[in-house]
Design an enzyme around this catalytic site. Structure first.
Site, PDB file in Angstrom:
ATOM      1  N   PHE A  13       0.812  -1.214   0.000  1.00  0.00           N
ATOM      2  CA  PHE A  13       0.000   0.000   0.000  1.00  0.00           C
ATOM      3  C   PHE A  13       0.842   1.259   0.000  1.00  0.00           C
ATOM      4  CE2 PHE A  13      -2.073   3.146   2.943  1.00  0.00           C
ATOM      5  CZ  PHE A  13      -2.921   3.686   2.003  1.00  0.00           C
ATOM      6  N   HIS A  27      -2.165  -3.814  -5.262  1.00  0.00           N
ATOM      7  CA  HIS A  27      -1.589  -3.771  -3.918  1.00  0.00           C
ATOM      8  C   HIS A  27      -2.634  -4.163  -2.879  1.00  0.00           C
ATOM      9  CE1 HIS A  27      -3.594  -0.269  -2.076  1.00  0.00           C
ATOM     10  NE2 HIS A  27      -3.605   0.265  -3.290  1.00  0.00           N
ATOM     11  N   CYS A  28      -2.156  -4.666  -1.766  1.00  0.00           N
ATOM     12  CA  CYS A  28      -2.959  -4.785  -0.546  1.00  0.00           C
ATOM     13  C   CYS A  28      -2.197  -3.977   0.503  1.00  0.00           C
ATOM     14  CB  CYS A  28      -3.176  -6.243  -0.148  1.00  0.00           C
ATOM     15  SG  CYS A  28      -1.671  -7.223   0.025  1.00  0.00           S
ATOM     16  N   ASN A  29      -2.292  -4.327   1.751  1.00  0.00           N
ATOM     17  CA  ASN A  29      -1.577  -3.546   2.757  1.00  0.00           C
ATOM     18  C   ASN A  29      -0.072  -3.786   2.675  1.00  0.00           C
ATOM     19  OD1 ASN A  29      -0.864  -1.990   4.914  1.00  0.00           O
ATOM     20  ND2 ASN A  29      -2.246  -2.933   6.379  1.00  0.00           N
TER      21      ASN A  29
END
Length: 228
Positions: A43, A119-121
């Site tokens: 992220f 993206h993720c975290n």
């Protein structure tokens, strides 16, 4: 779905990835290009419009756990096109059900010359699972080759056990879909036409039989009497 067919040697070379890159711990805070036009990262990369512009990013797939929505969110909707997927980062989360939207978004962006950041975290488990499934179908790979291809470009990925099980399951799904697409239902339409032709032939035979009986002086059966 855009796909790219590769020879065995090309697959081997593609899966191995660039051999001249030395992975460093801090690189997990950056994004990596997995295939032309598709980047994978955490992220933190998406928090900088300047960074994304320098990478040529035009589209962003923001994958987040619902409880992260207050912080993991589209930051620059006026500068980039976003797809946001709310999921649960646990082994029970059904990714296959959510994947078609992500796939359509990514392939349309790439087809139009764009570059997509997924993206993720942390870019470790959730977003890599989506990217692995996309790469698998894009290059027509096994789930293992797709996993290694992504892992050899972003070494820190580690999808959880539930996500890995779904990645394996998706291989069978996309291969079945490709098989159906490459064999259109010609046989079914031919069978239908054949059945219609046979019905027409039977009707012609019945009409010929009635004409012959009339010519021989035979009476036609009384349908009303037959129903009594």
């Amino acid at each position: 779905m855009i796909t790219s067919s590769l020879s065995d040697e090309e697959v081997k070379s593609m899966v191995q990835g660039p051999g001249d890159i030395e992975w460093r711990y801090e690189m997990r805070r950056e994004c990596q290009e997995i295939l032309p036009g598709l980047l994978l990262g955490p992220f933190i990369v998406s928090k900088s419009a300047e960074t994304m512009r320098s990478l040529g990013v035009t589209h962003v797939v923001c994958i987040r756990d619902a409880k992260e929505a207050f912080s993991v969110k589209p930051r620059f909707p006026d500068q980039f096109q976003y797809l946001t997927l709310d999921v649960q980062d646990n082994e029970e989360q059904n990714l296959i059900r959510l994947f078609p939207n992500a796939k359509a978004f990514i392939e349309q962006a790439i087809a139009n010359g764009g570059r997509v950041l997924v993206h993720c975290n942390g870019g470790i488990s959730l977003s890599p699972a989506f990217v692995i499934m996309f790469v698998m179908q894009y290059y027509k790979l096994s789930w293992e080759d797709a996993l290694h291809l992504v892992q050899n470009r972003r070494y820190c990925i580690s999808p959880n056990g539930g996500f890995l099980a779904q990645i394996k399951e998706y291989e069978a799904i996309y291969r079945a879909s490709n098989a159906v697409a490459s064999h259109p239902p010609v046989a079914r339409s031919m069978t239908r036409r054949k059945r219609e032709d046979e019905d027409d032939d039977e009707e012609d035979l019945r009409m010929d039989d009635r004409k012959r009986r009339n010519q021989d002086g035979e009476d036609e059966p009384d349908e009303d009497a037959m129903q009594l």
